[in-house]
Enzyme design. Sequence first.
Site, PDB file in Angstrom:
ATOM      1  N   ASP A 193      -1.626   6.474  -5.439  1.00 37.85           N
ATOM      2  CA  ASP A 193      -2.538   6.894  -5.945  1.00 37.85           C
ATOM      3  C   ASP A 193      -1.828   8.053  -7.268  1.00 37.85           C
ATOM      4  O   ASP A 193      -1.073   8.406  -6.536  1.00 37.85           O
ATOM      5  CB  ASP A 193      -3.102   7.915  -4.622  1.00 37.85           C
ATOM      6  CG  ASP A 193      -3.439   6.798  -2.976  1.00 37.85           C
ATOM      7  OD1 ASP A 193      -4.507   6.102  -3.416  1.00 37.85           O
ATOM      8  OD2 ASP A 193      -2.195   6.399  -2.207  1.00 37.85           O
ATOM      9  N   HIS A 247       0.806  -1.514  -0.141  1.00 31.96           N
ATOM     10  CA  HIS A 247       0.224  -0.408   0.204  1.00 31.96           C
ATOM     11  C   HIS A 247       0.756   1.279   0.390  1.00 31.96           C
ATOM     12  O   HIS A 247       1.524   1.633   0.965  1.00 31.96           O
ATOM     13  CB  HIS A 247      -0.918  -0.214   1.014  1.00 31.96           C
ATOM     14  CG  HIS A 247      -1.838   1.168   1.602  1.00 31.96           C
ATOM     15  ND1 HIS A 247      -1.906   1.902   2.242  1.00 31.96           N
ATOM     16  CD2 HIS A 247      -3.111   1.575   0.341  1.00 31.96           C
ATOM     17  CE1 HIS A 247      -2.532   2.657   2.219  1.00 31.96           C
ATOM     18  NE2 HIS A 247      -3.452   2.271   0.720  1.00 31.96           N
ATOM     19  N   GLU A 307      -4.634   3.687  -7.934  1.00 29.61           N
ATOM     20  CA  GLU A 307      -6.033   4.123  -8.105  1.00 29.61           C
ATOM     21  C   GLU A 307      -6.228   5.881  -8.326  1.00 29.61           C
ATOM     22  O   GLU A 307      -4.723   6.729  -8.032  1.00 29.61           O
ATOM     23  CB  GLU A 307      -5.878   3.780  -6.125  1.00 29.61           C
ATOM     24  CG  GLU A 307      -7.054   4.723  -5.530  1.00 29.61           C
ATOM     25  CD  GLU A 307      -6.685   5.394  -4.113  1.00 29.61           C
ATOM     26  OE1 GLU A 307      -6.208   4.265  -3.173  1.00 29.61           O
ATOM     27  OE2 GLU A 307      -7.875   5.839  -3.827  1.00 29.61           O
ATOM     28  N   GLU A 323       0.165  -0.832  -4.682  1.00 31.07           N
ATOM     29  CA  GLU A 323      -0.906   0.341  -4.911  1.00 31.07           C
ATOM     30  C   GLU A 323      -0.202   1.421  -4.812  1.00 31.07           C
ATOM     31  O   GLU A 323       1.011   2.224  -4.150  1.00 31.07           O
ATOM     32  CB  GLU A 323      -1.263   0.104  -4.038  1.00 31.07           C
ATOM     33  CG  GLU A 323      -2.868   1.090  -3.491  1.00 31.07           C
ATOM     34  CD  GLU A 323      -3.007   2.037  -2.962  1.00 31.07           C
ATOM     35  OE1 GLU A 323      -3.856   3.332  -3.359  1.00 31.07           O
ATOM     36  OE2 GLU A 323      -1.951   2.267  -2.331  1.00 31.07           O
ATOM     37  N   HIS A 368      -0.853  10.789  -2.357  1.00 33.15           N
ATOM     38  CA  HIS A 368      -2.254  10.343  -2.149  1.00 33.15           C
ATOM     39  C   HIS A 368      -3.041  11.797  -1.422  1.00 33.15           C
ATOM     40  O   HIS A 368      -4.348  11.833  -2.882  1.00 33.15           O
ATOM     41  CB  HIS A 368      -2.279   9.838  -0.606  1.00 33.15           C
ATOM     42  CG  HIS A 368      -3.813   9.582   0.282  1.00 33.15           C
ATOM     43  ND1 HIS A 368      -4.540  10.471   0.552  1.00 33.15           N
ATOM     44  CD2 HIS A 368      -3.947   7.868  -0.328  1.00 33.15           C
ATOM     45  CE1 HIS A 368      -5.107   9.377   1.014  1.00 33.15           C
ATOM     46  NE2 HIS A 368      -4.724   8.120   0.260  1.00 33.15           N
TER      47      HIS A 368
HETATM   48  O1  G3P Z   1      -7.105   1.133  -2.986  1.00 29.83           O
HETATM   49  C1  G3P Z   1      -7.150   1.238  -1.453  1.00 29.83           C
HETATM   50  C2  G3P Z   1      -7.223   2.008  -0.514  1.00 29.83           C
HETATM   51  O2  G3P Z   1      -5.871   2.439  -0.793  1.00 29.83           O
HETATM   52  C3  G3P Z   1      -7.892   3.184  -0.064  1.00 29.83           C
HETATM   53  O3  G3P Z   1      -7.387   4.866   0.666  1.00 29.83           O
HETATM   54  O4  G3P Z   1      -6.823   6.089   1.141  1.00 29.83           O
HETATM   55  O5  G3P Z   1      -5.354   4.745   1.514  1.00 29.83           O
HETATM   56  O6  G3P Z   1      -5.811   5.539  -1.067  1.00 29.83           O
HETATM   57  P1  G3P Z   1      -6.543   5.413   0.630  1.00 29.83           P
HETATM   58 MG    MG Z   2      -5.205   4.486  -2.461  1.00 29.63          MG
END
Ligand code: G3P
Ligand code: MG
Length: 230
Positions: free
Chosen positions: A35, A6, A100, A33, A48
């Site tokens: 953002d 993450h 994401e 993952e 993020h």
């Molecule tokens: O995609 C999983 C997670 O990353 C979603 O929440 O706020 O950590 O981007 P966030």
């Molecule tokens: Mg995320």
Amino acid sequence: MLIIGHRGASGKAPENTLASFEKAIRMGVKMVELDVHQCASGELVVIHDEKINRTTTEKGFVAEKTLEELKRADAGEGEKIPALREVLNLVNRRAKINIELKGAGVAVPTSALLNEYRENHGWTTEDFCISSFDHQQLRQFRKLDNTTKIGILYDRKPHGFVELSQVLHATSVNISLRTVNPQWVKMIHASSLEVWVYTVNKLSDFNRLKQMGVDAVFTNYPEKFLDEGA
Ligand code: G3P
Ligand code: MG
């Protein structure tokens, strides 16, 4: 179970930085993952929040700064905010990437960048997965790209996931650790979709989710679970 780094290995390195992705890959993750937002000079950047305040030494909105301006900020331990392109070059197909879509209007440039990496740099459709809480952006992405996997993100109950997953040809429903329960997992599986859960950092939670039959977890500490026969 699939273990997804993450924001990279963000428990051990500054989140969403090249150092974080490299660390996650060295730990052995098969997917990271990240953002994505778009900055004022048009590049997709990996961060993020819509502002750079929390994760860097500087302040302001990503959308109001050029890449050059963003690069002046320290994102932790001397790391910089990376362009998505830089992350793809670093990862270089050693792990899959769950992108994401966070900022407004990123579906179109993201789809163009994925096409470029598939056409010119040996990446394949299987190397990517797109997700978003912004389901309009997922619809927009799907109109441009009918093969890349899509995960539908929910922060609460996955209202309307059956219909939406059909429209999007989605492969997973991505839900929060705060809300997941065995009934939802069964319900989502009954629609032939996978269940991915964020953000799972404790072994006790990981074991509970494994019992429920969850397919993947997003974690800041991939090393904790990669040894667990995940
Ligand atoms: O995609 C999983 C997670 O990353 C979603 O929440 O706020 O950590 O981007 P966030
Ligand atoms: Mg995320």
